[in-house]
Write a protein that holds these residues in place. Structure first.
Motif, PDB file in Angstrom:
ATOM      1  N   PHE A 194     109.448  51.459 -20.001  1.00  0.00           N
ATOM      2  CA  PHE A 194     110.578  51.893 -19.197  1.00  0.00           C
ATOM      3  C   PHE A 194     110.543  53.396 -18.955  1.00  0.00           C
ATOM      4  O   PHE A 194     111.273  53.898 -18.120  1.00  0.00           O
ATOM      5  N   ALA A 195     109.770  54.128 -19.733  1.00  0.00           N
ATOM      6  CA  ALA A 195     109.760  55.582 -19.628  1.00  0.00           C
ATOM      7  C   ALA A 195     108.500  56.119 -20.281  1.00  0.00           C
ATOM      8  O   ALA A 195     107.666  55.366 -20.757  1.00  0.00           O
ATOM      9  N   THR A 251     118.236  56.273 -27.706  1.00  0.00           N
ATOM     10  CA  THR A 251     118.863  57.017 -26.616  1.00  0.00           C
ATOM     11  C   THR A 251     119.490  56.016 -25.645  1.00  0.00           C
ATOM     12  O   THR A 251     118.860  55.030 -25.257  1.00  0.00           O
ATOM     13  N   VAL A 252     120.735  56.287 -25.267  1.00  0.00           N
ATOM     14  CA  VAL A 252     121.489  55.378 -24.397  1.00  0.00           C
ATOM     15  C   VAL A 252     122.355  56.209 -23.456  1.00  0.00           C
ATOM     16  O   VAL A 252     122.483  57.413 -23.626  1.00  0.00           O
ATOM     17  N   TYR A 253     122.941  55.546 -22.472  1.00  0.00           N
ATOM     18  CA  TYR A 253     124.055  56.171 -21.756  1.00  0.00           C
ATOM     19  C   TYR A 253     125.105  55.112 -21.495  1.00  0.00           C
ATOM     20  O   TYR A 253     124.793  53.944 -21.227  1.00  0.00           O
ATOM     21  N   THR A 254     126.347  55.499 -21.650  1.00  0.00           N
ATOM     22  CA  THR A 254     127.430  54.516 -21.717  1.00  0.00           C
ATOM     23  C   THR A 254     127.682  53.809 -20.392  1.00  0.00           C
ATOM     24  O   THR A 254     128.273  52.727 -20.381  1.00  0.00           O
ATOM     25  N   GLY A 255     127.228  54.390 -19.280  1.00  0.00           N
ATOM     26  CA  GLY A 255     127.416  53.742 -17.995  1.00  0.00           C
ATOM     27  C   GLY A 255     126.324  52.753 -17.639  1.00  0.00           C
ATOM     28  O   GLY A 255     126.389  52.115 -16.584  1.00  0.00           O
ATOM     29  N   CYS A 256     125.350  52.580 -18.498  1.00  0.00           N
ATOM     30  CA  CYS A 256     124.226  51.687 -18.233  1.00  0.00           C
ATOM     31  C   CYS A 256     124.661  50.235 -18.394  1.00  0.00           C
ATOM     32  O   CYS A 256     125.288  49.865 -19.392  1.00  0.00           O
ATOM     33  N   ALA A 285     117.839  56.160 -15.485  1.00  0.00           N
ATOM     34  CA  ALA A 285     117.839  54.702 -15.630  1.00  0.00           C
ATOM     35  C   ALA A 285     116.542  54.190 -16.238  1.00  0.00           C
ATOM     36  O   ALA A 285     116.496  53.065 -16.745  1.00  0.00           O
ATOM     37  N   ASP A 286     115.492  55.002 -16.209  1.00  0.00           N
ATOM     38  CA  ASP A 286     114.207  54.618 -16.782  1.00  0.00           C
ATOM     39  C   ASP A 286     113.997  55.231 -18.164  1.00  0.00           C
ATOM     40  O   ASP A 286     112.864  55.436 -18.587  1.00  0.00           O
ATOM     41  N   HIS A 287     115.083  55.502 -18.856  1.00  0.00           N
ATOM     42  CA  HIS A 287     114.958  56.168 -20.152  1.00  0.00           C
ATOM     43  C   HIS A 287     114.280  55.252 -21.171  1.00  0.00           C
ATOM     44  O   HIS A 287     114.240  54.034 -21.017  1.00  0.00           O
ATOM     45  N   SER A 288     113.778  55.867 -22.220  1.00  0.00           N
ATOM     46  CA  SER A 288     113.060  55.132 -23.252  1.00  0.00           C
ATOM     47  C   SER A 288     113.971  54.148 -23.968  1.00  0.00           C
ATOM     48  O   SER A 288     115.144  54.421 -24.221  1.00  0.00           O
ATOM     49  N   THR A 289     113.416  52.996 -24.306  1.00  0.00           N
ATOM     50  CA  THR A 289     114.130  52.025 -25.147  1.00  0.00           C
ATOM     51  C   THR A 289     113.493  51.964 -26.536  1.00  0.00           C
ATOM     52  O   THR A 289     113.665  50.991 -27.259  1.00  0.00           O
ATOM     53  N   ARG A 317     109.399  60.297 -38.364  1.00  0.00           N
ATOM     54  CA  ARG A 317     108.260  59.665 -39.026  1.00  0.00           C
ATOM     55  C   ARG A 317     107.683  58.476 -38.276  1.00  0.00           C
ATOM     56  O   ARG A 317     106.562  58.064 -38.550  1.00  0.00           O
ATOM     57  N   TRP A 318     108.438  57.892 -37.321  1.00  0.00           N
ATOM     58  CA  TRP A 318     107.964  56.658 -36.673  1.00  0.00           C
ATOM     59  C   TRP A 318     108.590  56.512 -35.310  1.00  0.00           C
ATOM     60  O   TRP A 318     109.778  56.776 -35.129  1.00  0.00           O
ATOM     61  N   ARG A 319     107.752  56.119 -34.331  1.00  0.00           N
ATOM     62  CA  ARG A 319     108.217  55.785 -32.985  1.00  0.00           C
ATOM     63  C   ARG A 319     107.855  54.332 -32.706  1.00  0.00           C
ATOM     64  O   ARG A 319     106.700  53.926 -32.845  1.00  0.00           O
ATOM     65  N   SER A 320     108.829  53.562 -32.280  1.00  0.00           N
ATOM     66  CA  SER A 320     108.580  52.150 -31.997  1.00  0.00           C
ATOM     67  C   SER A 320     108.020  51.965 -30.597  1.00  0.00           C
ATOM     68  O   SER A 320     107.989  52.887 -29.781  1.00  0.00           O
ATOM     69  N   ALA A 321     107.612  50.744 -30.310  1.00  0.00           N
ATOM     70  CA  ALA A 321     107.383  50.328 -28.930  1.00  0.00           C
ATOM     71  C   ALA A 321     108.740  50.156 -28.256  1.00  0.00           C
ATOM     72  O   ALA A 321     109.792  50.258 -28.900  1.00  0.00           O
ATOM     73  N   ASP A 322     108.745  49.889 -26.958  1.00  0.00           N
ATOM     74  CA  ASP A 322     110.006  49.627 -26.263  1.00  0.00           C
ATOM     75  C   ASP A 322     110.665  48.370 -26.810  1.00  0.00           C
ATOM     76  O   ASP A 322     109.996  47.365 -27.094  1.00  0.00           O
TER      77      ASP A 322
END
Length: 219
Positions: free
Chosen positions: A48-49, A91-96, A181-185, A197-202
């Motif tokens: 998504f990003a 990371t999110v946005y409340t209007g999504c 709208a294409d922010h990371s999930t 220490r860790w980054r997940s996949a989307d």
């Protein structure tokens, strides 16, 4: 490919087996092995990003300190939000109305499992609002309430000038951020020293997030 069940079989819980806790250096090596195995087993969803490397962050990264405003309206430093707790950040946005509700449901499921994590450190969740023009304290409160957030799940929004810098630091990539709208999930896990220490996949699996939080919380 290493699976989560295989990791669990090779790393029994020392607290339930009655074994003495390992020395700090040994625990740290076990943590690195465990998280590296999770990284090898990760399967990426459609992107998504931007992202940098997935899985174990080596060396760990300390984000620049940033002021955020939480759901109560209190202004807090990122370091204070993360200090002395093991934290999963999204990371999110409340209007999504598309991806963010899935992220909220994901953290709700993780929240339900937090009491089952055997830990030496408190475990918490943090939703970071990336639309400061809309992600006000009242909007953050409503968003948390929508997903039945408890006391271990907070939300906070950085200033507009700091949003992109924070998103880039979390992702570990210098690629263009693109539209909001294409922010990371992805989910980003921090240790109790506020180190990434860790980054997940989307849109990672609940089990993977809980396994990483548990590994970090036992060190």
């Amino acid at each position: 490919m290493t699976t989560i069940s295989e990791i669990r079989e090779t790393m029994p819980d020392r607290m339930t087996s009655g074994m003495q806790a390992p020395p700090r250096s040994s625990a740290r090596r076990s943590l690195l092995r465990h998280m590296a195995a999770l990284a090898l087993g990760a399967v990426s969803s459609p992107s998504f990003a931007q992202h940098g490397d997935l899985g174990l962050v080596t060396p760990p990264v300390r984000l620049d300190d940033t002021w955020l405003v939480d759901q109560t309206g209190k202004k807090r430093l990122l370091s204070d939000l993360l200090h002395q707790r093991v934290t999963a950040v999204q990371t999110v946005y409340t209007g999504c109305g598309t991806i963010c509700p899935l992220q909220g449901a994901l953290f709700n499921a993780v929240q339900e499992r937090i009491p089952q994590i055997r830990a030496r450190r408190p475990v918490q969740l943090l939703s970071v609002g990336i639309d400061p023009l809309s992600d006000s304290p009242s909007a953050l409160r409503a968003w948390l309430a929508r997903f039945q957030a408890g006391s271990a799940w907070n939300a906070a929004t950085p200033a507009l000038a700091d949003v992109d810098r924070m998103r880039v630091a979390l992702s570990g990539s210098n690629a263009p951020l693109g539209d909001i709208a294409d922010h990371s999930t992805q989910v980003y896990c921090f240790d109790a020293n506020a180190m990434l220490r860790w980054r997940s996949a989307d849109l990672p699996r609940v089990e993977d997030i809980c396994d990483v939080l548990g590994a970090l919380a036992r060190t």
